[in-house]
Scaffold this motif. Structure first.
Motif, PDB file in Angstrom:
ATOM      1  N   LEU A 169      -4.064   9.235  17.370  1.00  0.00           N
ATOM      2  CA  LEU A 169      -4.379   8.341  16.609  1.00  0.00           C
ATOM      3  C   LEU A 169      -4.746   8.995  15.454  1.00  0.00           C
ATOM      4  CD1 LEU A 169      -7.137   5.870  18.633  1.00  0.00           C
ATOM      5  CD2 LEU A 169      -4.970   5.508  17.480  1.00  0.00           C
ATOM      6  N   PRO A 170      -4.307   8.780  14.133  1.00  0.00           N
ATOM      7  CA  PRO A 170      -4.917   8.807  12.571  1.00  0.00           C
ATOM      8  C   PRO A 170      -5.857   8.427  12.572  1.00  0.00           C
ATOM      9  CG  PRO A 170      -3.996   6.881  13.273  1.00  0.00           C
ATOM     10  CD  PRO A 170      -3.273   7.188  14.365  1.00  0.00           C
ATOM     11  N   GLU A 171      -6.655   9.794  12.427  1.00  0.00           N
ATOM     12  CA  GLU A 171      -8.360   9.292  11.794  1.00  0.00           C
ATOM     13  C   GLU A 171      -8.020   9.089  10.281  1.00  0.00           C
ATOM     14  OE1 GLU A 171      -9.837  13.472  12.264  1.00  0.00           O
ATOM     15  OE2 GLU A 171      -9.867  12.574  14.697  1.00  0.00           O
ATOM     16  N   GLY A 172      -9.179   8.999   8.911  1.00  0.00           N
ATOM     17  CA  GLY A 172      -8.678   8.398   8.246  1.00  0.00           C
ATOM     18  C   GLY A 172     -10.214   6.629   7.662  1.00  0.00           C
ATOM     19  N   GLU A 173     -10.081   6.504   6.343  1.00  0.00           N
ATOM     20  CA  GLU A 173     -10.197   5.029   6.099  1.00  0.00           C
ATOM     21  C   GLU A 173      -9.253   4.408   6.079  1.00  0.00           C
ATOM     22  OE1 GLU A 173     -13.869   5.651   3.955  1.00  0.00           O
ATOM     23  OE2 GLU A 173     -14.985   6.959   5.167  1.00  0.00           O
ATOM     24  N   THR A 174      -8.226   5.750   4.955  1.00  0.00           N
ATOM     25  CA  THR A 174      -7.731   4.765   5.291  1.00  0.00           C
ATOM     26  C   THR A 174      -6.109   4.937   4.825  1.00  0.00           C
ATOM     27  OG1 THR A 174      -6.814   6.039   2.786  1.00  0.00           O
ATOM     28  CG2 THR A 174      -8.729   4.505   1.936  1.00  0.00           C
ATOM     29  N   ARG A 175      -5.403   4.298   4.318  1.00  0.00           N
ATOM     30  CA  ARG A 175      -3.697   4.812   4.710  1.00  0.00           C
ATOM     31  C   ARG A 175      -3.008   6.133   4.595  1.00  0.00           C
ATOM     32  NH1 ARG A 175       0.964  -0.518   3.492  1.00  0.00           N
ATOM     33  NH2 ARG A 175       2.010   1.026   4.387  1.00  0.00           N
ATOM     34  N   ASN A 181      -3.764  13.570   7.081  1.00  0.00           N
ATOM     35  CA  ASN A 181      -4.560  14.545   8.227  1.00  0.00           C
ATOM     36  C   ASN A 181      -3.576  14.291   9.606  1.00  0.00           C
ATOM     37  OD1 ASN A 181      -6.899  13.925   6.356  1.00  0.00           O
ATOM     38  ND2 ASN A 181      -8.054  12.341   7.473  1.00  0.00           N
ATOM     39  N   HIS A 182      -2.874  13.497  10.026  1.00  0.00           N
ATOM     40  CA  HIS A 182      -1.596  13.744  10.351  1.00  0.00           C
ATOM     41  C   HIS A 182      -0.531  14.586  10.324  1.00  0.00           C
ATOM     42  CE1 HIS A 182      -2.920  11.474  14.158  1.00  0.00           C
ATOM     43  NE2 HIS A 182      -1.164  10.901  14.738  1.00  0.00           N
ATOM     44  N   PHE A 232       5.562   4.197   1.434  1.00  0.00           N
ATOM     45  CA  PHE A 232       5.298   2.692   2.209  1.00  0.00           C
ATOM     46  C   PHE A 232       6.100   1.487   1.678  1.00  0.00           C
ATOM     47  CE2 PHE A 232       1.002   5.269   1.562  1.00  0.00           C
ATOM     48  CZ  PHE A 232       0.231   5.496   3.107  1.00  0.00           C
ATOM     49  N   PHE A 233       6.686   1.408   2.954  1.00  0.00           N
ATOM     50  CA  PHE A 233       7.290   0.170   2.673  1.00  0.00           C
ATOM     51  C   PHE A 233       7.072  -1.339   4.192  1.00  0.00           C
ATOM     52  CE2 PHE A 233      10.345   3.364   2.043  1.00  0.00           C
ATOM     53  CZ  PHE A 233      10.870   3.310   0.923  1.00  0.00           C
ATOM     54  N   ASP A 234       7.381  -2.127   3.075  1.00  0.00           N
ATOM     55  CA  ASP A 234       6.925  -3.445   3.642  1.00  0.00           C
ATOM     56  C   ASP A 234       8.759  -3.487   4.586  1.00  0.00           C
ATOM     57  OD1 ASP A 234       4.686  -4.629   2.207  1.00  0.00           O
ATOM     58  OD2 ASP A 234       6.183  -5.183   0.602  1.00  0.00           O
ATOM     59  N   ASN A 235       8.981  -3.233   4.964  1.00  0.00           N
ATOM     60  CA  ASN A 235      11.024  -3.292   5.412  1.00  0.00           C
ATOM     61  C   ASN A 235      11.635  -2.991   4.453  1.00  0.00           C
ATOM     62  OD1 ASN A 235      10.265  -6.450   7.128  1.00  0.00           O
ATOM     63  ND2 ASN A 235       9.812  -6.885   4.526  1.00  0.00           N
ATOM     64  N   VAL A 236      12.654  -2.056   6.089  1.00  0.00           N
ATOM     65  CA  VAL A 236      13.918  -1.118   5.189  1.00  0.00           C
ATOM     66  C   VAL A 236      14.609  -1.428   5.898  1.00  0.00           C
ATOM     67  CG1 VAL A 236      14.542   1.272   5.302  1.00  0.00           C
ATOM     68  CG2 VAL A 236      11.378   0.867   5.041  1.00  0.00           C
TER      69      VAL A 236
END
Length: 303
Positions: A169-175, A181-182, A232-236
């Motif tokens: 699981l990724p760690e952090g408060e934001t994307r 972190n990952h 970051f994309f919504d759709n690709v």
């Protein structure tokens, strides 16, 4: 390049403990990927230093022999000159020292010195040839070893990608915090930056909404190998990916790695056509496609 289909790891949501590799990195022990990257850098430094030493040796040898020849010739010219004389009986041509005065001195010794200088110049050519061969050999072998180590590093990074992105699981408060972190668990270039950050910070220094060419990247981290970037994309779909890659290629910026994250990749990108699509992009940088969801990440394509 390697194609990976989107898969769901059942125990991903259960793996909530702190990643052991992250703990190891923070304790000051280098990861295997970081050690390998350091070895590649040391190898590059080693053969560059060796090449410089060879060049210095060549120049020094040439200067010494050339000065020796110059001063010897200067002394010869003070007392006479070396001439080619033909023996009328045998028809053979030999060297002889013709003095300018009638002063008696050993012409044989002068001839021996002159002959020695000729052999010295010939030896100079042989030594230069050998050192040139050494120069080329070191360059060839050094590049070969570096390429082999880079291949091993690439395989290690792909394995690390799968282990960390598929099972933790990724760690952090934001994307942004989560993906950085990952990513820090995978790339030694990011780990090296983290080591320079003060202990109380524990975060990678990054910039947001930076323009690279005509694209605005959500995250940009400057590394020794170029920019590590995230979009970051919504759709690709294939057209979106091609336009994005072309815009980055035209920017002329040194890109180390580009991560494309989205919750939706169209069916074409999840089919066997993906390998052909990625190869046709003709990228001069590495670009990865990553599924993003509430549980974490899953790899679609690792370059």
């Amino acid at each position: 390049m390697q194609k990976l289909y989107h898969v769901t790891i059942c125990n991903k949501s259960l793996n909530t403990h702190k990643n052991p590799k992250w703990a190891l990195s923070q304790n000051g022990d280098r990861s295997l990927a970081e050690k390998l990257d350091a070895a590649i850098e040391n190898l590059s430094t080693w053969y560059r230093v060796t090449l410089i030493m060879v060049i210095i040796g060549l120049l020094s040898l040439s200067v010494v022999i050339s000065l020796s020849q110059y001063h010897f010739q200067e002394e010869i010219n003070k007392h006479g000159e070396i001439k080619e004389i033909k023996d009328e009986k045998t028809g053979q041509i030999g060297l002889a020292f013709v003095p300018d005065t009638d002063e008696i001195f050993s012409t044989d010794s002068v001839l021996k010195l002159y002959t020695t200088q000729v052999w010295l110049m010939a030896s100079n050519g042989v030594v230069i040839g050998l050192l040139s061969f050494l120069f080329l050999w070191i360059t060839s072998r050094g590049q070969s070893y570096k390429k082999e180590l880079k291949s091993i590093e690439g395989q290690l990074i792909r394995q690390s990608y799968l282990v960390n992105f598929e099972t933790s699981l990724p760690e952090g408060e934001t994307r942004t915090d989560k993906i950085l972190n990952h990513s820090s668990l995978v790339f030694p270039e990011l780990q090296a930056i983290l080591r320079k950050v003060k202990p109380e910070g524990k975060k990678l220094p990054y910039k947001q909404n930076q323009s690279i060419g005509s694209e605005t990247m959500d995250v940009v981290v400057s590394t020794k190998k170029g920019y590590f970037t995230v979009k970051f994309f919504d759709n690709v779909n294939a057209q979106t990916l091609e336009q994005f890659a072309n815009n980055l290629s035209k920017s002329g910026k040194p890109l180390f790695r580009v991560l494309c994250l989205s919750k939706n990749f169209d069916d074409e990108l999840q089919s066997a056509k993906l390998a052909t699509i990625m190869q046709n992009l003709n990228l001069d940088f590495d670009m990865d496609l990553i599924f993003e969801d509430d549980q974490g990440y899953s790899m679609l394509w690792i370059n």
